[in-house]
Write a protein that holds these residues in place. Structure first.
Motif, PDB file in Angstrom:
ATOM      1  N   GLU A  28      -4.772 109.909 -21.619  1.00  5.95           N
ATOM      2  CA  GLU A  28      -5.841 109.943 -22.615  1.00  5.95           C
ATOM      3  C   GLU A  28      -5.899 108.642 -23.408  1.00  5.95           C
ATOM      4  OE1 GLU A  28      -5.918 113.449 -25.129  1.00  5.95           O
ATOM      5  OE2 GLU A  28      -5.007 114.622 -23.524  1.00  5.95           O
ATOM      6  N   TRP A  29      -4.745 108.014 -23.630  1.00  2.35           N
ATOM      7  CA  TRP A  29      -4.712 106.751 -24.374  1.00  2.35           C
ATOM      8  C   TRP A  29      -5.307 105.626 -23.530  1.00  2.35           C
ATOM      9  CZ3 TRP A  29      -4.228 105.649 -29.265  1.00  2.35           C
ATOM     10  CH2 TRP A  29      -3.982 104.333 -29.652  1.00  2.35           C
ATOM     11  N   ARG A  55       0.584 112.434 -22.967  1.00  2.36           N
ATOM     12  CA  ARG A  55      -0.870 112.316 -22.842  1.00  2.36           C
ATOM     13  C   ARG A  55      -1.301 110.853 -22.724  1.00  2.36           C
ATOM     14  NH1 ARG A  55      -3.467 114.903 -27.744  1.00  2.36           N
ATOM     15  NH2 ARG A  55      -2.226 113.283 -28.667  1.00  2.36           N
ATOM     16  N   GLY A 101       3.744 113.051 -26.404  1.00  2.00           N
ATOM     17  CA  GLY A 101       3.008 114.270 -26.070  1.00  2.00           C
ATOM     18  C   GLY A 101       2.605 114.316 -24.602  1.00  2.00           C
ATOM     19  N   LYS A 130     -12.402 114.201 -26.194  1.00  2.28           N
ATOM     20  CA  LYS A 130     -11.808 113.366 -25.143  1.00  2.28           C
ATOM     21  C   LYS A 130     -12.491 112.009 -25.159  1.00  2.28           C
ATOM     22  CE  LYS A 130      -9.304 116.811 -23.812  1.00  2.28           C
ATOM     23  NZ  LYS A 130      -7.980 116.891 -24.324  1.00  2.28           N
ATOM     24  N   ASN A 138      -9.095 105.560 -30.797  1.00  3.87           N
ATOM     25  CA  ASN A 138      -7.756 106.019 -30.424  1.00  3.87           C
ATOM     26  C   ASN A 138      -7.565 105.785 -28.929  1.00  3.87           C
ATOM     27  OD1 ASN A 138      -6.533 107.454 -32.888  1.00  3.87           O
ATOM     28  ND2 ASN A 138      -8.637 108.191 -32.818  1.00  3.87           N
ATOM     29  N   LYS A 183     -11.741 109.001 -26.560  1.00  4.42           N
ATOM     30  CA  LYS A 183     -11.902 108.448 -27.902  1.00  4.42           C
ATOM     31  C   LYS A 183     -11.962 106.931 -27.825  1.00  4.42           C
ATOM     32  CE  LYS A 183      -9.219 112.304 -29.503  1.00  4.42           C
ATOM     33  NZ  LYS A 183      -7.870 112.751 -29.561  1.00  4.42           N
ATOM     34  N   HIS A 241      -8.531 119.903 -34.836  1.00  2.00           N
ATOM     35  CA  HIS A 241      -9.433 119.887 -33.692  1.00  2.00           C
ATOM     36  C   HIS A 241      -9.526 118.539 -32.998  1.00  2.00           C
ATOM     37  CE1 HIS A 241     -10.842 123.911 -34.632  1.00  2.00           C
ATOM     38  NE2 HIS A 241     -10.913 123.542 -35.905  1.00  2.00           N
ATOM     39  N   LYS A 242      -8.651 117.592 -33.353  1.00  2.00           N
ATOM     40  CA  LYS A 242      -8.782 116.247 -32.811  1.00  2.00           C
ATOM     41  C   LYS A 242      -8.562 116.173 -31.303  1.00  2.00           C
ATOM     42  CE  LYS A 242      -4.131 114.655 -33.992  1.00  2.00           C
ATOM     43  NZ  LYS A 242      -3.418 113.698 -34.827  1.00  2.00           N
ATOM     44  N   ASP A 243      -7.810 117.103 -30.743  1.00  2.00           N
ATOM     45  CA  ASP A 243      -7.569 117.068 -29.300  1.00  2.00           C
ATOM     46  C   ASP A 243      -8.739 117.601 -28.484  1.00  2.00           C
ATOM     47  OD1 ASP A 243      -5.083 115.940 -29.687  1.00  2.00           O
ATOM     48  OD2 ASP A 243      -4.059 117.874 -29.766  1.00  2.00           O
ATOM     49  N   GLU A 244      -9.724 118.172 -29.154  1.00  2.69           N
ATOM     50  CA  GLU A 244     -10.904 118.669 -28.441  1.00  2.69           C
ATOM     51  C   GLU A 244     -11.823 117.534 -28.010  1.00  2.69           C
ATOM     52  OE1 GLU A 244     -12.793 121.537 -30.984  1.00  2.69           O
ATOM     53  OE2 GLU A 244     -10.987 122.777 -31.091  1.00  2.69           O
ATOM     54  N   TYR A 254       0.855 109.860 -28.446  1.00  2.30           N
ATOM     55  CA  TYR A 254       0.335 110.189 -27.125  1.00  2.30           C
ATOM     56  C   TYR A 254       1.451 110.135 -26.088  1.00  2.30           C
ATOM     57  CZ  TYR A 254      -4.630 110.228 -28.305  1.00  2.30           C
ATOM     58  OH  TYR A 254      -5.866 110.556 -28.805  1.00  2.30           O
TER      59      TYR A 254
END
Length: 182
Positions: free
Chosen positions: A150-151, A147, A145, A95, A100, A97, A90-93, A142
């Motif tokens: 997000e990073w 993403r 992926g 946002k 991370n 972070k 569930h870590k991608d749920e 990331y």
């Protein structure tokens, strides 16, 4: 939650930490068994620092969410294997972070330089350098992926491909410099 063991999620971070432990032991030319054990305990713990994000989030940021309630139930019942599985699935749920992220990575890079220069003990050096090395691994997760936004969520302007490569080169330089001054 699947057949994956809790250990399977940490194969690469633990391999990074083990390798770093060997490198720090060799570069420090350490012969004292107690200091060598401190090095490996520090690098081992550094593999898990980034996942503290989810526990802190469950306790302080979003304690009412189902993710947080389930995670805290696993922890209360000392079911750490299922807590790790729950985090990984569930870590991608979650946002935005804080651990991370590129911001934390920059802070840990600067802290790495400070700790390597300022302390003689190998435990904090190993812990900080292992955490720093594992942030680079997660950053590449990331990246591959697709993403990276997000990073770099804390930055107003996200780096392009060339900017990202310069950023990576700077991180590698800082990491190598820390190992050099070790």
């Amino acid at each position: 939650m699947g057949k994956n063991s809790a250990f399977s999620f940490y194969k690469i971070p633990l391999l990074i930490s083990l390798t770093l432990g060997v490198v720090i032991s060799a570069l420090g030319v350490e012969r004292d068994p107690l200091q060598i054990s401190f090095i490996f305990v520090g690098t081992f713990l550094g593999a898990f620092v980034l996942d503290l994000e989810y526990v802190l989030n469950a306790i302080f940021v979003e304690p009412q969410k189902d993710f947080s309630k389930t995670l805290m139930a696993f922890i209360r019942h000392s079911d750490f294997a299922n807590a790790i599985k729950h985090i990984q699935y569930h870590k991608d749920e979650i946002k935005e972070k804080s651990l991370n992220s590129a911001l934390f990575q920059i802070v840990i890079a600067l802290v790495s330089i400070f700790v390597v220069f300022s302390t003689r003990s190998y435990f904090p050096k190993a812990l900080v350098l292992s955490t720093f090395a594992n942030t680079m691994y997660v950053m590449f997760e990331y990246y591959y992926g697709n993403r990276l936004d997000e990073w770099f969520w804390t930055f107003k302007t996200k780096p392009g491909k060339q900017g990202f490569m310069i950023y990576v080169a700077a991180l590698v330089f800082i990491f190598c410099y820390c190992l050099y001054i070790l």
